[in-house]
Design a protein around this motif. Structure first.
Motif, PDB file in Angstrom:
ATOM      1  N   SER A  30       0.804  -1.210   0.000  1.00 42.56           N
ATOM      2  CA  SER A  30       0.000   0.000   0.000  1.00 42.56           C
ATOM      3  C   SER A  30       0.843   1.269   0.000  1.00 42.56           C
ATOM      4  CB  SER A  30      -0.946  -0.002   1.197  1.00 42.56           C
ATOM      5  OG  SER A  30      -0.206  -0.069   2.402  1.00 42.56           O
ATOM      6  N   THR A  31       2.081   1.190   0.442  1.00 41.66           N
ATOM      7  CA  THR A  31       2.935   2.379   0.472  1.00 41.66           C
ATOM      8  C   THR A  31       3.971   2.369  -0.657  1.00 41.66           C
ATOM      9  OG1 THR A  31       4.459   1.306   2.016  1.00 41.66           O
ATOM     10  CG2 THR A  31       2.688   2.666   2.956  1.00 41.66           C
ATOM     11  N   ASP A  32       3.788   1.501  -1.619  1.00 42.45           N
ATOM     12  CA  ASP A  32       4.736   1.362  -2.720  1.00 42.45           C
ATOM     13  C   ASP A  32       4.165   1.916  -4.007  1.00 42.45           C
ATOM     14  OD1 ASP A  32       5.504  -1.996  -1.594  1.00 42.45           O
ATOM     15  OD2 ASP A  32       6.309  -0.070  -0.930  1.00 42.45           O
ATOM     16  N   ALA A  33       5.057   2.323  -4.898  1.00 42.24           N
ATOM     17  CA  ALA A  33       4.662   2.592  -6.274  1.00 42.24           C
ATOM     18  C   ALA A  33       4.760   1.287  -7.065  1.00 42.24           C
ATOM     19  CB  ALA A  33       5.552   3.663  -6.897  1.00 42.24           C
ATOM     20  N   LEU A  34       3.903   1.136  -8.032  1.00 43.42           N
ATOM     21  CA  LEU A  34       3.821  -0.110  -8.797  1.00 43.42           C
ATOM     22  C   LEU A  34       3.920   0.204 -10.283  1.00 43.42           C
ATOM     23  CD1 LEU A  34       0.735  -1.546  -6.901  1.00 43.42           C
ATOM     24  CD2 LEU A  34       3.137  -1.986  -6.398  1.00 43.42           C
ATOM     25  N   GLY A  35       4.469  -0.729 -11.019  1.00 45.40           N
ATOM     26  CA  GLY A  35       4.601  -0.498 -12.442  1.00 45.40           C
ATOM     27  C   GLY A  35       4.382  -1.749 -13.259  1.00 45.40           C
ATOM     28  N   TRP A  36       4.076  -1.528 -14.521  1.00 49.52           N
ATOM     29  CA  TRP A  36       4.029  -2.594 -15.526  1.00 49.52           C
ATOM     30  C   TRP A  36       5.068  -2.269 -16.590  1.00 49.52           C
ATOM     31  CZ3 TRP A  36       1.511  -7.161 -15.398  1.00 49.52           C
ATOM     32  CH2 TRP A  36       0.429  -7.314 -14.514  1.00 49.52           C
ATOM     33  N   PHE A  37       5.813  -3.272 -16.958  1.00 52.08           N
ATOM     34  CA  PHE A  37       6.807  -3.184 -18.020  1.00 52.08           C
ATOM     35  C   PHE A  37       6.517  -4.294 -19.029  1.00 52.08           C
ATOM     36  CE2 PHE A  37      10.163  -0.323 -16.316  1.00 52.08           C
ATOM     37  CZ  PHE A  37       9.647  -0.113 -15.052  1.00 52.08           C
ATOM     38  N   ARG A  38       7.159  -4.189 -20.187  1.00 46.78           N
ATOM     39  CA  ARG A  38       7.033  -5.256 -21.166  1.00 46.78           C
ATOM     40  C   ARG A  38       8.340  -5.417 -21.928  1.00 46.78           C
ATOM     41  NH1 ARG A  38       2.722  -2.379 -25.341  1.00 46.78           N
ATOM     42  NH2 ARG A  38       4.150  -0.762 -26.170  1.00 46.78           N
ATOM     43  N   PHE A  47       9.150   0.506 -19.956  1.00 47.06           N
ATOM     44  CA  PHE A  47       8.068   0.951 -19.084  1.00 47.06           C
ATOM     45  C   PHE A  47       6.767   1.053 -19.870  1.00 47.06           C
ATOM     46  CE2 PHE A  47       6.194   3.231 -15.587  1.00 47.06           C
ATOM     47  CZ  PHE A  47       5.357   4.172 -16.174  1.00 47.06           C
ATOM     48  N   VAL A  48       5.673   0.624 -19.246  1.00 49.68           N
ATOM     49  CA  VAL A  48       4.357   0.720 -19.864  1.00 49.68           C
ATOM     50  C   VAL A  48       3.464   1.675 -19.069  1.00 49.68           C
ATOM     51  CG1 VAL A  48       2.250  -0.537 -20.461  1.00 49.68           C
ATOM     52  CG2 VAL A  48       4.490  -1.598 -20.827  1.00 49.68           C
ATOM     53  N   ALA A  49       3.350   1.422 -17.771  1.00 52.05           N
ATOM     54  CA  ALA A  49       2.458   2.224 -16.941  1.00 52.05           C
ATOM     55  C   ALA A  49       2.887   2.105 -15.488  1.00 52.05           C
ATOM     56  CB  ALA A  49       1.009   1.754 -17.093  1.00 52.05           C
ATOM     57  N   GLY A  50       2.550   3.143 -14.711  1.00 46.94           N
ATOM     58  CA  GLY A  50       2.854   3.119 -13.293  1.00 46.94           C
ATOM     59  C   GLY A  50       1.744   3.779 -12.499  1.00 46.94           C
ATOM     60  N   ILE A  51       1.665   3.396 -11.221  1.00 47.51           N
ATOM     61  CA  ILE A  51       0.665   3.981 -10.331  1.00 47.51           C
ATOM     62  C   ILE A  51       1.327   4.234  -8.981  1.00 47.51           C
ATOM     63  CG2 ILE A  51      -0.242   1.704  -9.653  1.00 47.51           C
ATOM     64  CD1 ILE A  51      -3.044   3.068  -9.581  1.00 47.51           C
ATOM     65  N   SER A  52       1.115   5.425  -8.467  1.00 47.77           N
ATOM     66  CA  SER A  52       1.739   5.800  -7.199  1.00 47.77           C
ATOM     67  C   SER A  52       0.926   5.271  -6.025  1.00 47.77           C
ATOM     68  CB  SER A  52       1.859   7.319  -7.109  1.00 47.77           C
ATOM     69  OG  SER A  52       0.572   7.889  -6.877  1.00 47.77           O
ATOM     70  N   ARG A  53       1.447   5.471  -4.837  1.00 41.39           N
ATOM     71  CA  ARG A  53       0.740   5.031  -3.639  1.00 41.39           C
ATOM     72  C   ARG A  53      -0.570   5.782  -3.457  1.00 41.39           C
ATOM     73  NH1 ARG A  53       4.287   6.772   1.485  1.00 41.39           N
ATOM     74  NH2 ARG A  53       5.995   5.770   0.343  1.00 41.39           N
ATOM     75  N   THR A  54      -0.678   6.962  -4.034  1.00 41.70           N
ATOM     76  CA  THR A  54      -1.906   7.756  -3.917  1.00 41.70           C
ATOM     77  C   THR A  54      -2.867   7.523  -5.079  1.00 41.70           C
ATOM     78  OG1 THR A  54      -0.889   9.625  -5.059  1.00 41.70           O
ATOM     79  CG2 THR A  54      -0.680   9.559  -2.651  1.00 41.70           C
ATOM     80  N   GLY A  55      -2.463   6.684  -6.025  1.00 40.10           N
ATOM     81  CA  GLY A  55      -3.325   6.373  -7.154  1.00 40.10           C
ATOM     82  C   GLY A  55      -3.063   7.173  -8.416  1.00 40.10           C
ATOM     83  N   ALA A  56      -2.097   8.071  -8.389  1.00 37.98           N
ATOM     84  CA  ALA A  56      -1.757   8.807  -9.605  1.00 37.98           C
ATOM     85  C   ALA A  56      -1.197   7.834 -10.635  1.00 37.98           C
ATOM     86  CB  ALA A  56      -0.737   9.890  -9.288  1.00 37.98           C
ATOM     87  N   GLY A 100       8.387   1.697  -1.120  1.00 43.26           N
ATOM     88  CA  GLY A 100       8.351   3.021  -0.511  1.00 43.26           C
ATOM     89  C   GLY A 100       8.370   4.167  -1.498  1.00 43.26           C
ATOM     90  N   GLY A 101       8.144   3.876  -2.757  1.00 43.14           N
ATOM     91  CA  GLY A 101       8.257   4.916  -3.770  1.00 43.14           C
ATOM     92  C   GLY A 101       7.117   5.916  -3.729  1.00 43.14           C
ATOM     93  N   TRP A 102       7.441   7.189  -3.757  1.00 45.81           N
ATOM     94  CA  TRP A 102       6.420   8.244  -3.823  1.00 45.81           C
ATOM     95  C   TRP A 102       6.062   8.579  -5.254  1.00 45.81           C
ATOM     96  CZ3 TRP A 102       3.272  10.266  -0.354  1.00 45.81           C
ATOM     97  CH2 TRP A 102       3.593  10.127   1.018  1.00 45.81           C
ATOM     98  N   PHE A 103       7.065   8.483  -6.130  1.00 49.88           N
ATOM     99  CA  PHE A 103       6.862   8.905  -7.505  1.00 49.88           C
ATOM    100  C   PHE A 103       6.964   7.715  -8.456  1.00 49.88           C
ATOM    101  CE2 PHE A 103       6.902  13.196  -6.226  1.00 49.88           C
ATOM    102  CZ  PHE A 103       7.895  13.339  -5.265  1.00 49.88           C
ATOM    103  N   ILE A 104       6.266   7.824  -9.555  1.00 52.13           N
ATOM    104  CA  ILE A 104       6.313   6.782 -10.561  1.00 52.13           C
ATOM    105  C   ILE A 104       7.611   6.931 -11.345  1.00 52.13           C
ATOM    106  CG2 ILE A 104       5.179   5.839 -12.598  1.00 52.13           C
ATOM    107  CD1 ILE A 104       2.580   7.201 -11.471  1.00 52.13           C
ATOM    108  N   ASP A 110      14.946   1.294 -10.726  1.00 43.80           N
ATOM    109  CA  ASP A 110      14.233   1.917  -9.613  1.00 43.80           C
ATOM    110  C   ASP A 110      13.281   0.952  -8.921  1.00 43.80           C
ATOM    111  OD1 ASP A 110      14.081   4.966 -11.474  1.00 43.80           O
ATOM    112  OD2 ASP A 110      15.324   4.523  -9.721  1.00 43.80           O
ATOM    113  N   TYR A 111      13.099  -0.241  -9.477  1.00 42.58           N
ATOM    114  CA  TYR A 111      12.141  -1.198  -8.938  1.00 42.58           C
ATOM    115  C   TYR A 111      12.863  -2.326  -8.215  1.00 42.58           C
ATOM    116  CZ  TYR A 111       8.557   1.333 -11.397  1.00 42.58           C
ATOM    117  OH  TYR A 111       7.694   2.319 -11.810  1.00 42.58           O
TER     118      TYR A 111
END
Length: 124
Positions: A30-38, A47-56, A100-104, A110-111
């Motif tokens: 819940s406190t991490d940034a998440l991403g999809w790569f291909r 990189f394909v897409a990312g989402i921050s801990r706040t949902g951005a 713990g990532g704040w930013f995408i 970075d992952y």
């Protein structure tokens, strides 16, 4: 130990849709940034897409308007809804966690954790 397991890949015709899922175990992200790569054959992982801990959300230009990333923190799962698929979307898709990532971030380094990948094939 953290495990990420992707699912939802497969073969689809151009113009079709798929929904990828990535479920985590061993960690609450819940406190991490998440991403999809291909990674397409013969090409580097991208990189394909990312989402921050706040949902951005942030998308690569190649998928903007077609793909949507979302997260369900209660299930420790991140999703990638892929619509209007094109043959050039064919690749192995990986989810990743930036602890713990704040930013995408777009950079692979970075992952911290990665799934094993799920294959998406789009036929023309």
């Amino acid at each position: 130990q953290v495990h990420l397991v992707e699912s939802g890949g497969g073969l689809v015709q151009a113009g079709g849709s798929l929904r990828l899922s990535c479920a985590a175990s061993g960690r609450t992200f819940s406190t991490d940034a998440l991403g999809w790569f291909r990674q397409a054959p013969g090409r580097e992982r991208e990189f394909v897409a990312g989402i921050s801990r706040t949902g951005a959300q942030y998308y690569d230009d190649s998928v903007t308007g077609r793909f949507t990333i979302s997260r369900d923190n209660a299930k420790d799962t991140v999703y990638l809804q892929m619509n209007s698929l094109k043959p050039e979307d064919t690749a192995v898709y990986y989810c990743a966690v930036q602890v713990g990532g704040w930013f995408i971030r777009r950079q692979i380094n970075d992952y911290d954790y990665w799934g094993q990948g799920t294959r998406v094939t789009v036929s023309s």
